[in-house]
Design a protein around this motif. Structure first.
Motif, PDB file in Angstrom:
ATOM      1  N   ASP A 196       0.822  -1.201   0.000  1.00 10.42           N
ATOM      2  CA  ASP A 196       0.000   0.000   0.000  1.00 10.42           C
ATOM      3  C   ASP A 196       0.860   1.257   0.000  1.00 10.42           C
ATOM      4  O   ASP A 196       0.337   2.372   0.030  1.00 10.42           O
ATOM      5  N   VAL A 197       2.183   1.083  -0.015  1.00 11.35           N
ATOM      6  CA  VAL A 197       3.106   2.207   0.020  1.00 11.35           C
ATOM      7  C   VAL A 197       3.256   2.798  -1.382  1.00 11.35           C
ATOM      8  O   VAL A 197       3.501   2.077  -2.348  1.00 11.35           O
ATOM      9  N   THR A 198       3.120   4.112  -1.495  1.00 12.52           N
ATOM     10  CA  THR A 198       3.243   4.777  -2.794  1.00 12.52           C
ATOM     11  C   THR A 198       4.462   5.700  -2.855  1.00 12.52           C
ATOM     12  O   THR A 198       4.612   6.461  -3.805  1.00 12.52           O
ATOM     13  N   ASN A 199       5.347   5.608  -1.872  1.00  8.63           N
ATOM     14  CA  ASN A 199       6.516   6.486  -1.833  1.00  8.63           C
ATOM     15  C   ASN A 199       7.479   6.192  -2.974  1.00  8.63           C
ATOM     16  O   ASN A 199       7.684   5.025  -3.341  1.00  8.63           O
ATOM     17  N   PRO A 200       8.099   7.233  -3.539  1.00  4.43           N
ATOM     18  CA  PRO A 200       9.141   7.008  -4.533  1.00  4.43           C
ATOM     19  C   PRO A 200      10.409   6.495  -3.855  1.00  4.43           C
ATOM     20  O   PRO A 200      10.474   6.398  -2.625  1.00  4.43           O
ATOM     21  N   LEU A 201      11.427   6.213  -4.633  1.00  3.74           N
ATOM     22  CA  LEU A 201      12.658   5.674  -4.067  1.00  3.74           C
ATOM     23  C   LEU A 201      13.441   6.733  -3.290  1.00  3.74           C
ATOM     24  O   LEU A 201      13.970   6.452  -2.217  1.00  3.74           O
ATOM     25  N   CYS A 202      13.490   7.944  -3.830  1.00  2.86           N
ATOM     26  CA  CYS A 202      14.370   8.970  -3.265  1.00  2.86           C
ATOM     27  C   CYS A 202      13.610  10.265  -2.965  1.00  2.86           C
ATOM     28  O   CYS A 202      12.459  10.429  -3.336  1.00  2.86           O
ATOM     29  N   GLY A 203      14.299  11.169  -2.284  1.00  2.00           N
ATOM     30  CA  GLY A 203      13.726  12.478  -2.019  1.00  2.00           C
ATOM     31  C   GLY A 203      13.049  12.578  -0.670  1.00  2.00           C
ATOM     32  O   GLY A 203      13.153  11.679   0.173  1.00  2.00           O
ATOM     33  N   ASP A 204      12.329  13.678  -0.471  1.00  2.00           N
ATOM     34  CA  ASP A 204      11.722  13.967   0.830  1.00  2.00           C
ATOM     35  C   ASP A 204      10.686  12.935   1.259  1.00  2.00           C
ATOM     36  O   ASP A 204      10.455  12.750   2.454  1.00  2.00           O
ATOM     37  N   THR A 205      10.047  12.273   0.318  1.00  3.18           N
ATOM     38  CA  THR A 205       9.085  11.222   0.661  1.00  3.18           C
ATOM     39  C   THR A 205       9.593   9.836   0.263  1.00  3.18           C
ATOM     40  O   THR A 205       8.835   8.889   0.169  1.00  3.18           O
ATOM     41  N   GLY A 206      10.897   9.737   0.027  1.00  4.86           N
ATOM     42  CA  GLY A 206      11.488   8.480  -0.413  1.00  4.86           C
ATOM     43  C   GLY A 206      11.724   7.498   0.709  1.00  4.86           C
ATOM     44  O   GLY A 206      11.432   7.756   1.886  1.00  4.86           O
ATOM     45  N   ALA A 207      12.283   6.361   0.345  1.00  4.25           N
ATOM     46  CA  ALA A 207      12.477   5.255   1.284  1.00  4.25           C
ATOM     47  C   ALA A 207      13.322   5.655   2.477  1.00  4.25           C
ATOM     48  O   ALA A 207      12.989   5.365   3.632  1.00  4.25           O
ATOM     49  N   SER A 208      14.440   6.333   2.239  1.00  8.01           N
ATOM     50  CA  SER A 208      15.382   6.621   3.318  1.00  8.01           C
ATOM     51  C   SER A 208      14.839   7.632   4.306  1.00  8.01           C
ATOM     52  O   SER A 208      14.902   7.437   5.526  1.00  8.01           O
ATOM     53  N   LYS A 209      14.283   8.739   3.800  1.00  8.58           N
ATOM     54  CA  LYS A 209      13.806   9.794   4.692  1.00  8.58           C
ATOM     55  C   LYS A 209      12.521   9.407   5.407  1.00  8.58           C
ATOM     56  O   LYS A 209      12.307   9.776   6.565  1.00  8.58           O
ATOM     57  N   THR A 210      11.656   8.654   4.742  1.00  8.47           N
ATOM     58  CA  THR A 210      10.368   8.306   5.344  1.00  8.47           C
ATOM     59  C   THR A 210      10.483   7.142   6.319  1.00  8.47           C
ATOM     60  O   THR A 210       9.939   7.178   7.417  1.00  8.47           O
ATOM     61  N   PHE A 211      11.197   6.110   5.911  1.00  4.79           N
ATOM     62  CA  PHE A 211      11.218   4.874   6.695  1.00  4.79           C
ATOM     63  C   PHE A 211      12.566   4.576   7.359  1.00  4.79           C
ATOM     64  O   PHE A 211      12.645   3.724   8.251  1.00  4.79           O
ATOM     65  N   GLY A 212      13.622   5.260   6.921  1.00  4.67           N
ATOM     66  CA  GLY A 212      14.944   4.987   7.462  1.00  4.67           C
ATOM     67  C   GLY A 212      15.061   5.157   8.974  1.00  4.67           C
ATOM     68  O   GLY A 212      15.653   4.303   9.648  1.00  4.67           O
ATOM     69  N   PRO A 213      14.502   6.241   9.548  1.00  4.48           N
ATOM     70  CA  PRO A 213      14.658   6.432  10.999  1.00  4.48           C
ATOM     71  C   PRO A 213      14.125   5.286  11.842  1.00  4.48           C
ATOM     72  O   PRO A 213      14.718   4.935  12.872  1.00  4.48           O
ATOM     73  N   GLN A 214      13.021   4.652  11.428  1.00  5.55           N
ATOM     74  CA  GLN A 214      12.492   3.554  12.228  1.00  5.55           C
ATOM     75  C   GLN A 214      13.356   2.302  12.103  1.00  5.55           C
ATOM     76  O   GLN A 214      13.205   1.357  12.884  1.00  5.55           O
ATOM     77  N   LYS A 215      14.269   2.314  11.143  1.00  2.37           N
ATOM     78  CA  LYS A 215      15.189   1.193  10.970  1.00  2.37           C
ATOM     79  C   LYS A 215      16.560   1.491  11.577  1.00  2.37           C
ATOM     80  O   LYS A 215      17.501   0.723  11.387  1.00  2.37           O
TER      81      LYS A 215
END
Length: 381
Positions: A196-215
């Protein structure tokens, strides 16, 4: 009088009951009031945890266990399912590469790998299937699916022609993607990606910025990973001719979505839609008097692709009334009454500690369904 037909299509109640166990408890309660009724069990899931078990239970498939490489590089016990009637495999990437295999101290998205997910895919290919349903939630990784691809024979090389170490942090040094050793069977397999995730790979809504902190990513780590994934996407574009950087869903599971887009024939779909299709829910709803669904918690978020909402949409198309059960009923549930859910019941009998409620889930569902059945019987009188 016509024999009544109930379709029971709940999700699991997390940490309490599997979807299959909820089905059995629902039937036990309703059967007290309607002993001669027909009960159709359709264990459900929304693409996340429990999807393999639910689809296998709903289709009489088979579960397999496989030792694979976990996100930290150590062996873990993972599982996948095969729906033999449809020559389709079902995988949850979290089974191999999930965040549950890390702790606060061991989380490291710079080095965490999806290699084990690729090993699960290879195990499915060894079974001779031609389609793979892959749920990609709950990851510990941020490697763009490079680990997954490496397990399937893709080589990621630096400027000296040496293989990159595992993890998303190394992708900033990527110079060449070598496909010479890629598993040729991938060309004949269709991947249906449940996300259900629609985030792009990079940028402000990308994988790293959106989900990286919880990892476990710090702001500095997020910047390193985002830059590395952007470079990774550029190399994929130039060398493979596939644009993945800005595609919706590419950022799912730390960029595993992008890796699947780059190295397999895949398409993305909502998890609940996939489970609804492969469980045959719509066909089983034909002629039903009532559909029962539910999950651990129901609130305003339920309408954004959660199981009760998806079940209600399928039932609504057949004109079947829907009754939902939940351990917790939150705010905003009134919005669901215009979305196909006709009534919502909590199963909690009274003030109890959480451990007791989780332990007594089946008996609480059974009792609640018996009482709902008694109301239905009055309405039919």
């Amino acid at each position: 009088m016509k024999r009544m037909k109930f379709v029971l299509a709940p999700d699991s109640f997390k940490e309490s009951m599997t979807a299959k166990e909820v089905c059995k408890a629902m039937e036990a309660g309703l059967k007290v009031v309607f002993p001669d009724a027909e009960f159709i069990h359709v264990p459900m899931a929304d693409g996340g945890e429990g999807t393999v078990q639910s689809l296998i239970d709903a289709t009489d498939g088979e579960i397999y266990h496989q030792t694979v490489t976990g996100p930290l590089g150590t062996p873990v016990d993972a599982q996948f399912g095969i729906i033999w009637s449809q020559q389709t495999a079902v995988i949850e990437m979290a089974s191999a590469s999930g965040i549950q295999f890390t702790t606060k101290e061991t989380k490291n998205p710079l080095t965490a790998t999806t290699f084990g997910t690729g090993e699960l895919i290879k195990a499915c290919l060894d079974k001779g299937i031609n389609k793979i349903i892959l749920g990609i939630g709950g990851s510990a990784t941020n490697d763009g699916g490079a680990g997954m691809a490496a397990a399937l024979g893709v080589r990621f090389l630096d400027k000296n022609g040496l293989p990159l170490p595992a993890g998303g942090g190394a992708l900033g040094s990527l110079c060449k993607i070598d496909l010479d050793g890629i598993d040729p069977r991938l060309a004949d397999v269709e991947f249906l990606v449940a996300s259900d995730v629609t985030n792009p790979l990079c940028g402000d809504t990308g994988a790293s910025k959106t989900f990286g902190p919880q990892k476990g990513a710090t702001p500095e780590t997020v910047a390193i990973l985002d830059s590395a994934l952007a470079h990774y996407a550029d190399v994929i574009d130039v060398q493979l001719g596939r644009k993945v950087k800005d595609v919706p869903g590419a950022g799912a599971a730390g960029g595993l979505g992008a890796g699947l887009m780059a190295f397999t024939h895949c398409k993305m779909a909502r998890g609940i839609d996939i489970v609804t299709q492969y469980s045959g829910l719509s066909e089983k709803l034909v002629g039903a008097d009532y559909c029962f669904t539910g999950e651990g918690g129901i609130d305003f978020q339920t309408k954004f692709g959660k199981t009760p909402y998806g079940v209600a949409q399928a039932a609504k198309a057949q004109g079947v009334p829907v009754i939902a059960l939940a351990g917790y009923i939150g705010e905003g549930v009134s919005e669901l009454y215009s979305e196909g859910i006709d009534a919502i019941f909590g199963i909690v009998p009274g003030a109890e500690n959480i451990d007791a409620l989780l332990k007594n889930g089946c008996s609480n569902v059974e009792r609640t369904c018996e009482n709902i059945g008694r109301l239905l019987k009055i309405a039919r009188a």
